[in-house]
Design an enzyme around this catalytic site. Structure first.
Site, short mmCIF file in Angstrom:
data_model
loop_
_atom_site.label_atom_id
_atom_site.label_comp_id
_atom_site.label_asym_id
_atom_site.label_seq_id
_atom_site.Cartn_x
_atom_site.Cartn_y
_atom_site.Cartn_z
N SER A 57 0.80 -1.23 0.00
CA SER A 57 0.00 0.00 0.00
C SER A 57 0.83 1.27 0.00
O SER A 57 0.32 2.35 -0.33
CB SER A 57 -0.93 0.01 1.21
OG SER A 57 -0.20 -0.18 2.42
N ASP A 347 -2.38 8.10 8.20
CA ASP A 347 -3.34 7.21 8.85
C ASP A 347 -2.59 6.26 9.77
O ASP A 347 -1.44 6.52 10.13
CB ASP A 347 -4.22 6.48 7.82
CG ASP A 347 -3.43 5.53 6.93
OD1 ASP A 347 -2.23 5.29 7.20
OD2 ASP A 347 -4.00 5.01 5.94
N HIS A 350 0.39 4.71 7.22
CA HIS A 350 1.06 5.34 6.08
C HIS A 350 1.49 6.78 6.36
O HIS A 350 0.82 7.50 7.10
CB HIS A 350 0.13 5.32 4.86
CG HIS A 350 -0.38 3.96 4.54
ND1 HIS A 350 -1.62 3.52 4.96
CD2 HIS A 350 0.18 2.93 3.86
CE1 HIS A 350 -1.81 2.27 4.54
NE2 HIS A 350 -0.72 1.90 3.87
#
Length: 382
Positions: A57, A347, A350
């Site tokens: 991600s 978040d 990340h």
């Protein structure tokens, strides 16, 4: 006589107009050619034809949007600062890969899973990265579908087959030699595998050094598989200080106000082993160049010296729920913090665009302590 003179004047004016028009066309053609030459020089200054992105991600640009996965970021507030809004990037804005292609001056690579990623759209590369993916196939399975490292290598093989239909063998070889492969794996193998003993048995089966060795052996095989298909330039990112992300701080396993030290300590075996693997691969493959990016060291410096980089919040996410906003990641339509450029973390897992910009800049232009044995800019000039 006057009629003749009038006719003569009309002919003269038409000739002047025709000459002016011809001159204008010539100027426009020259301007167009000049623009194309400048564009080509700007775009290919580094001689990089394309980028192929493999990872999780941290570098996913939307592949999971097309998969049956709970790991998605195609909703607000993700993309709140990105020009195209929510796209599947796990950031408020650009990811580190977006920044790398900007610095390399080439178009961004589209997501592999998008059905529209065909034909000319793959000529500048493809992004295979998938949120929740790991080096091990089992990693992240509780999120649903994702492209593991091995699957991403298979996907790249499919892309090469597509390119082979549009390029001669010699052109394809040259194209791949001028491409750069970016790989960012390992984080999920810890936070979504080894550190989740209720869902995975890896921690029961392996000590931390043994698990790192398992990851490195799998990683090495896939890197060599990519090299066997024609890639010659590789950027391999280490794992950052996961014990400092809001998700791990929220577990309460660390001392108040501190990172979870034992998590960071277990990453040492992997990162040191990955750097050693890069040295080994460079020695054994003189026709290829492998670069190790010290993500742990760069982010460690940010966290230890936040004021140097303009950050004020290093332990709490910009959006999320619970302790450190790290128990649950950003919820749809949740209102994020306003001072995003002062947060290191966007978040639970990340970095913000601002933190990614520091990482990208140092990896691209930094000394060997940041990117080893050379930086990405130097790699691009080879």
């Amino acid at each position: 006589m006057r009629k003749f003179e009038g006719l003569k004047n009309m002919i003269t004016q038409r000739r002047r107009f025709g000459a002016a028009a011809s001159t204008l066309v010539l100027v426009l053609v020259l301007m167009k050619c000049s623009e194309e030459m400048v564009s080509a020089e700007y775009r290919y200054r580094y001689g990089v034809s394309s980028v192929f992105v493999f990872g999780d991600s941290l570098v996913d640009v939307g592949n999971n949007n097309f998969l049956h996965s709970a790991a998605r970021a195609n909703f607000y507030p993700y993309g709140v600062d990105y020009h195209a809004g929510p796209t599947g990037r796990f950031s408020n804005g650009q990811t580190v890969i977006d920044m790398f292609v900007d610095m390399l001056r080439i178009p961004n690579a589209p997501e592999f899973a998008n059905p529209d990623t065909t034909g000319d759209k793959i000529l500048h590369g493809v992004n295979y990265a998938s949120a929740a993916a790991g080096i091990l196939d089992e990693t992240g399975r509780h999120y649903g579908e994702r492209y593991s490292l091995s699957q991403q290598v298979v996907n790249f093989e499919n892309t090469v087959s597509d390119l082979r239909r549009t390029m001669s063998s010699g052109n394809l070889t040259n194209y791949l030699c001028k491409s750069i492969a970016f790989l960012a794996f390992g984080s999920n193998d810890y936070i979504n595998n080894y550190l989740m003993p209720t869902l995975y048995n890896s921690r029961l089966r392996y000590t931390a050094p043994q698990f790192a060795n398992l990851l490195l052996n799998h990683y090495a095989r896939q890197l060599l598989a990519l090299q066997s298909m024609g890639l010659r330039k590789f950027v391999v990112a280490g794992v950052g200080p996961l014990g400092c992300i809001p998700n791990q701080r929220a577990t309460g396993l660390g001392l108040p106000g501190r990172c979870v030290d034992n998590v960071n300590q277990m990453l040492g075996d992997f990162n040191e082993g990955l750097r050693s693997l890069v040295v080994q691969l460079n020695t054994q493959n003189p026709d290829s160049t492998f670069v190790y990016t010290n993500v742990y060291g760069i982010f460690g410096d940010i966290l230890n010296n936040p004021d140097t980089y303009g950050f004020r919040v290093v332990d709490t996410a910009c959006c999320g729920v619970g302790q450190n906003r790290g128990v649950i990641t950003c919820l749809p339509l949740q209102f994020p913090c306003l001072n995003r450029n002062e947060h290191v973390f966007w978040d639970a897992f990340h970095p913000t665009e601002a933190a990614s910009a520091v990482l990208a800049g140092r990896a691209f232009r930094g000394p060997p302590s940041d990117s080893y044995p050379i930086n990405i800019q130097q790699l691009a000039l080879i």
